[in-house]
Design a protein around this motif. Structure first.
Motif, PDB file in Angstrom:
ATOM      1  N   VAL A 110       1.074  -1.599   0.073  1.00 21.49           N
ATOM      2  CA  VAL A 110      -0.033   0.041  -0.174  1.00 21.49           C
ATOM      3  C   VAL A 110       1.356   1.598   0.073  1.00 21.49           C
ATOM      4  CG1 VAL A 110      -2.156   0.508   1.208  1.00 21.49           C
ATOM      5  CG2 VAL A 110      -1.898  -0.617   1.241  1.00 21.49           C
ATOM      6  N   HIS A 111       0.985   1.724  -1.418  1.00 28.22           N
ATOM      7  CA  HIS A 111       2.112   3.052  -1.304  1.00 28.22           C
ATOM      8  C   HIS A 111       3.633   2.542  -0.726  1.00 28.22           C
ATOM      9  CE1 HIS A 111      -1.565   4.826  -3.301  1.00 28.22           C
ATOM     10  NE2 HIS A 111      -2.031   4.895  -2.049  1.00 28.22           N
ATOM     11  N   GLY A 112       4.365   1.502  -0.970  1.00 28.20           N
ATOM     12  CA  GLY A 112       5.426   1.149  -0.452  1.00 28.20           C
ATOM     13  C   GLY A 112       5.244   0.748   0.557  1.00 28.20           C
ATOM     14  N   LEU A 113       4.295   0.578   2.091  1.00 25.02           N
ATOM     15  CA  LEU A 113       4.085  -0.184   2.864  1.00 25.02           C
ATOM     16  C   LEU A 113       3.162  -1.385   2.775  1.00 25.02           C
ATOM     17  CD1 LEU A 113       3.106   2.821   5.189  1.00 25.02           C
ATOM     18  CD2 LEU A 113       5.499   2.447   4.464  1.00 25.02           C
ATOM     19  N   GLY A 114       3.775  -2.369   2.912  1.00 25.21           N
ATOM     20  CA  GLY A 114       3.755  -3.802   2.831  1.00 25.21           C
ATOM     21  C   GLY A 114       3.045  -4.559   4.801  1.00 25.21           C
ATOM     22  N   PHE A 115       1.546  -4.247   4.181  1.00 24.68           N
ATOM     23  CA  PHE A 115       1.196  -4.956   5.340  1.00 24.68           C
ATOM     24  C   PHE A 115       0.195  -6.353   5.512  1.00 24.68           C
ATOM     25  CE2 PHE A 115      -0.092  -0.433   5.137  1.00 24.68           C
ATOM     26  CZ  PHE A 115      -0.263  -0.141   6.013  1.00 24.68           C
ATOM     27  N   GLU A 116       0.898  -7.183   6.205  1.00 23.28           N
ATOM     28  CA  GLU A 116       0.366  -8.859   6.321  1.00 23.28           C
ATOM     29  C   GLU A 116      -0.863  -8.950   6.982  1.00 23.28           C
ATOM     30  OE1 GLU A 116       2.647 -12.441   7.645  1.00 23.28           O
ATOM     31  OE2 GLU A 116       2.883 -11.212   8.541  1.00 23.28           O
ATOM     32  N   VAL A 117      -1.949  -9.227   6.456  1.00 21.68           N
ATOM     33  CA  VAL A 117      -3.422  -9.571   6.758  1.00 21.68           C
ATOM     34  C   VAL A 117      -3.441 -11.192   6.483  1.00 21.68           C
ATOM     35  CG1 VAL A 117      -5.599  -8.429   6.357  1.00 21.68           C
ATOM     36  CG2 VAL A 117      -3.532  -7.203   4.788  1.00 21.68           C
ATOM     37  N   LEU A 118      -4.040 -11.045   7.981  1.00 19.97           N
ATOM     38  CA  LEU A 118      -4.440 -13.017   7.915  1.00 19.97           C
ATOM     39  C   LEU A 118      -6.166 -12.499   7.379  1.00 19.97           C
ATOM     40  CD1 LEU A 118      -3.375 -13.111  12.001  1.00 19.97           C
ATOM     41  CD2 LEU A 118      -2.011 -14.054   9.133  1.00 19.97           C
ATOM     42  N   VAL A 119      -6.256 -13.284   6.517  1.00 20.49           N
ATOM     43  CA  VAL A 119      -8.051 -13.741   5.695  1.00 20.49           C
ATOM     44  C   VAL A 119      -8.252 -14.213   5.929  1.00 20.49           C
ATOM     45  CG1 VAL A 119      -6.788 -11.774   4.353  1.00 20.49           C
ATOM     46  CG2 VAL A 119      -6.439 -14.299   3.720  1.00 20.49           C
ATOM     47  N   THR A 120     -10.025 -14.365   6.243  1.00 18.93           N
ATOM     48  CA  THR A 120     -10.533 -15.200   5.605  1.00 18.93           C
ATOM     49  C   THR A 120     -10.322 -16.392   4.744  1.00 18.93           C
ATOM     50  OG1 THR A 120     -12.687 -14.424   4.738  1.00 18.93           O
ATOM     51  CG2 THR A 120     -12.122 -14.682   6.527  1.00 18.93           C
ATOM     52  N   GLY A 121     -11.193 -16.893   4.126  1.00 17.13           N
ATOM     53  CA  GLY A 121     -11.114 -18.205   2.993  1.00 17.13           C
ATOM     54  C   GLY A 121     -11.659 -17.301   1.853  1.00 17.13           C
ATOM     55  N   ARG A 122     -12.993 -16.629   1.899  1.00 17.76           N
ATOM     56  CA  ARG A 122     -13.980 -15.425   0.856  1.00 17.76           C
ATOM     57  C   ARG A 122     -12.716 -14.326   0.608  1.00 17.76           C
ATOM     58  NH1 ARG A 122     -19.384 -15.216   2.860  1.00 17.76           N
ATOM     59  NH2 ARG A 122     -20.514 -17.684   2.611  1.00 17.76           N
ATOM     60  N   ALA A 123     -12.202 -13.773   1.849  1.00 21.43           N
ATOM     61  CA  ALA A 123     -11.416 -12.902   1.370  1.00 21.43           C
ATOM     62  C   ALA A 123      -9.801 -13.267   0.764  1.00 21.43           C
ATOM     63  CB  ALA A 123     -10.840 -11.949   2.719  1.00 21.43           C
ATOM     64  N   GLY A 124      -9.249 -13.841   0.843  1.00 17.11           N
ATOM     65  CA  GLY A 124      -8.093 -15.165   0.435  1.00 17.11           C
ATOM     66  C   GLY A 124      -8.190 -15.215  -0.870  1.00 17.11           C
ATOM     67  N   ARG A 125      -9.608 -15.095  -1.215  1.00 15.84           N
ATOM     68  CA  ARG A 125      -9.413 -16.241  -2.633  1.00 15.84           C
ATOM     69  C   ARG A 125     -10.178 -14.701  -3.829  1.00 15.84           C
ATOM     70  NH1 ARG A 125     -12.456 -20.521  -0.032  1.00 15.84           N
ATOM     71  NH2 ARG A 125     -14.725 -19.354  -0.336  1.00 15.84           N
ATOM     72  N   LEU A 126     -10.147 -13.423  -3.439  1.00 13.65           N
ATOM     73  CA  LEU A 126     -10.633 -11.910  -4.056  1.00 13.65           C
ATOM     74  C   LEU A 126      -8.624 -11.384  -4.286  1.00 13.65           C
ATOM     75  CD1 LEU A 126     -12.627 -10.076  -1.758  1.00 13.65           C
ATOM     76  CD2 LEU A 126     -13.354 -11.379  -3.466  1.00 13.65           C
ATOM     77  N   CYS A 127      -7.991 -12.219  -3.937  1.00 12.04           N
ATOM     78  CA  CYS A 127      -6.676 -11.545  -3.848  1.00 12.04           C
ATOM     79  C   CYS A 127      -5.910 -12.938  -5.237  1.00 12.04           C
ATOM     80  CB  CYS A 127      -6.050 -11.468  -2.948  1.00 12.04           C
ATOM     81  SG  CYS A 127      -6.559 -10.493  -1.846  1.00 12.04           S
ATOM     82  N   ARG A 128      -4.745 -11.734  -6.124  1.00 15.53           N
ATOM     83  CA  ARG A 128      -4.045 -12.228  -7.488  1.00 15.53           C
ATOM     84  C   ARG A 128      -2.728 -11.642  -7.254  1.00 15.53           C
ATOM     85  NH1 ARG A 128      -8.005 -15.233  -6.283  1.00 15.53           N
ATOM     86  NH2 ARG A 128      -9.337 -16.580  -8.091  1.00 15.53           N
ATOM     87  N   GLU A 129      -1.757 -12.402  -6.834  1.00 17.33           N
ATOM     88  CA  GLU A 129      -0.860 -12.175  -6.884  1.00 17.33           C
ATOM     89  C   GLU A 129      -0.440 -11.161  -8.221  1.00 17.33           C
ATOM     90  OE1 GLU A 129       2.851 -14.698  -6.386  1.00 17.33           O
ATOM     91  OE2 GLU A 129       1.818 -15.848  -4.592  1.00 17.33           O
ATOM     92  N   GLY A 130       0.007  -9.960  -7.718  1.00 16.86           N
ATOM     93  CA  GLY A 130       0.588  -8.698  -8.851  1.00 16.86           C
ATOM     94  C   GLY A 130      -0.688  -7.529  -9.362  1.00 16.86           C
ATOM     95  N   GLU A 131      -2.035  -8.801  -8.876  1.00 19.35           N
ATOM     96  CA  GLU A 131      -3.072  -7.562  -8.954  1.00 19.35           C
ATOM     97  C   GLU A 131      -3.107  -6.865  -7.536  1.00 19.35           C
ATOM     98  OE1 GLU A 131      -6.222  -9.820 -10.417  1.00 19.35           O
ATOM     99  OE2 GLU A 131      -5.239 -10.850 -11.783  1.00 19.35           O
ATOM    100  N   GLU A 132      -3.994  -5.658  -7.883  1.00 19.44           N
ATOM    101  CA  GLU A 132      -5.013  -4.803  -7.057  1.00 19.44           C
ATOM    102  C   GLU A 132      -6.313  -5.653  -6.682  1.00 19.44           C
ATOM    103  OE1 GLU A 132      -3.575  -1.729  -5.869  1.00 19.44           O
ATOM    104  OE2 GLU A 132      -1.987  -2.162  -7.234  1.00 19.44           O
ATOM    105  N   ALA A 133      -6.163  -5.140  -4.960  1.00 22.08           N
ATOM    106  CA  ALA A 133      -7.232  -5.645  -4.411  1.00 22.08           C
ATOM    107  C   ALA A 133      -7.954  -4.769  -2.935  1.00 22.08           C
ATOM    108  CB  ALA A 133      -6.457  -7.568  -3.887  1.00 22.08           C
ATOM    109  N   SER A 134      -9.160  -5.341  -2.684  1.00 21.82           N
ATOM    110  CA  SER A 134      -9.277  -3.932  -1.324  1.00 21.82           C
ATOM    111  C   SER A 134      -9.317  -5.047  -0.199  1.00 21.82           C
ATOM    112  CB  SER A 134     -10.262  -2.442  -1.701  1.00 21.82           C
ATOM    113  OG  SER A 134      -9.893  -2.729  -2.770  1.00 21.82           O
ATOM    114  N   LEU A 135      -9.498  -4.774   0.455  1.00 20.88           N
ATOM    115  CA  LEU A 135      -9.706  -5.944   1.747  1.00 20.88           C
ATOM    116  C   LEU A 135     -10.405  -4.614   3.152  1.00 20.88           C
ATOM    117  CD1 LEU A 135      -6.728  -8.182   2.074  1.00 20.88           C
ATOM    118  CD2 LEU A 135      -9.189  -9.326   0.913  1.00 20.88           C
TER     119      LEU A 135
END
Length: 201
Positions: free
Chosen positions: A21-46
């Motif tokens: 996020v603007h040069g800051l790395g955030f590690e987020v523990l996610v639910t299964g549904r949230a994890g499925r929204l995310c793809r490496e190299g793509e933008e995502a909102s949680l």
């Protein structure tokens, strides 16, 4: 308080997502549904929730506000912290959890890793009101008028002194036998039938 994060997905595991996020790395523990929204190299909102504990800060990520609200309700149950609440959501999801809690399905809840009998009983006892009241955080899909009738009868039986587990077991049996789907059954007859089963047991 961090209510949401949007950024580029750097990595995804079964339990977490790393967001740039603007040069800051955030590690987020996610639910299964949230994890499925995310793809490496793509933008995502949680949708997110930050919790501070003795172990340090933890950032949890969700697909929606609805899922986040359920998580917060889970953490109000005695013995359920942020990590356990997240494990519970990953294992079952909000709709299954709501169904098991409303029907006092202790056995189903105990199949979730880390959830023993006492925790399962607390989940049913302490969360039921928040799932059936006017401000319920998860309006269960398919929770029909007949479902509300069954819920009212279950409440009446508990007020008579029957345990959550016994009532839940009887209603699972009645559902399997098709009694709850019988259009001729009303609240009074359902109560009589359930009482007979409870006394038989």
């Amino acid at each position: 308080m961090l209510r949401f994060l949007s950024g580029k997905v750097l990595s995804v595991t079964e339990t977490s997502v790393l967001l740039d996020v603007h040069g800051l790395g955030f590690e987020v523990l996610v639910t299964g549904r949230a994890g499925r929204l995310c793809r490496e190299g793509e933008e995502a909102s949680l949708v997110t929730q930050l919790q501070i504990s003795e172990a340090g800060p933890m950032l949890f990520g969700f697909e929606s506000e609805r899922e986040r609200s359920f998580f917060l309700k889970l953490t109000t149950v005695k013995g359920v912290g942020g990590k356990m609440a997240m494990n519970i959501l990953r294992a079952a999801g909000t709709d299954h959890l709501a169904a098991w809690i409303l029907s006092a399905d202790i056995s189903a809840l105990m199949k979730i890793p880390g959830v023993g009998r006492k925790t399962a009983e607390r989940l049913c006892f302490e969360m039921r009101a928040s799932l059936t009241g006017e401000n319920a955080v998860v309006p269960l899909d398919g929770y029909s008028p007949r479902g509300r009738m069954a819920d009212a009868v279950m409440e009446a039986l508990r007020s008579l002194g029957f345990t959550q587990g016994d009532v839940g077991a009887v209603f699972r049996k009645l559902k399997t036998e098709g009694v709850l789907d019988d259009e001729t059954v009303n609240e009074e007859s359902l109560l009589r039938t359930a009482l007979k089963e409870l006394k038989r047991n």
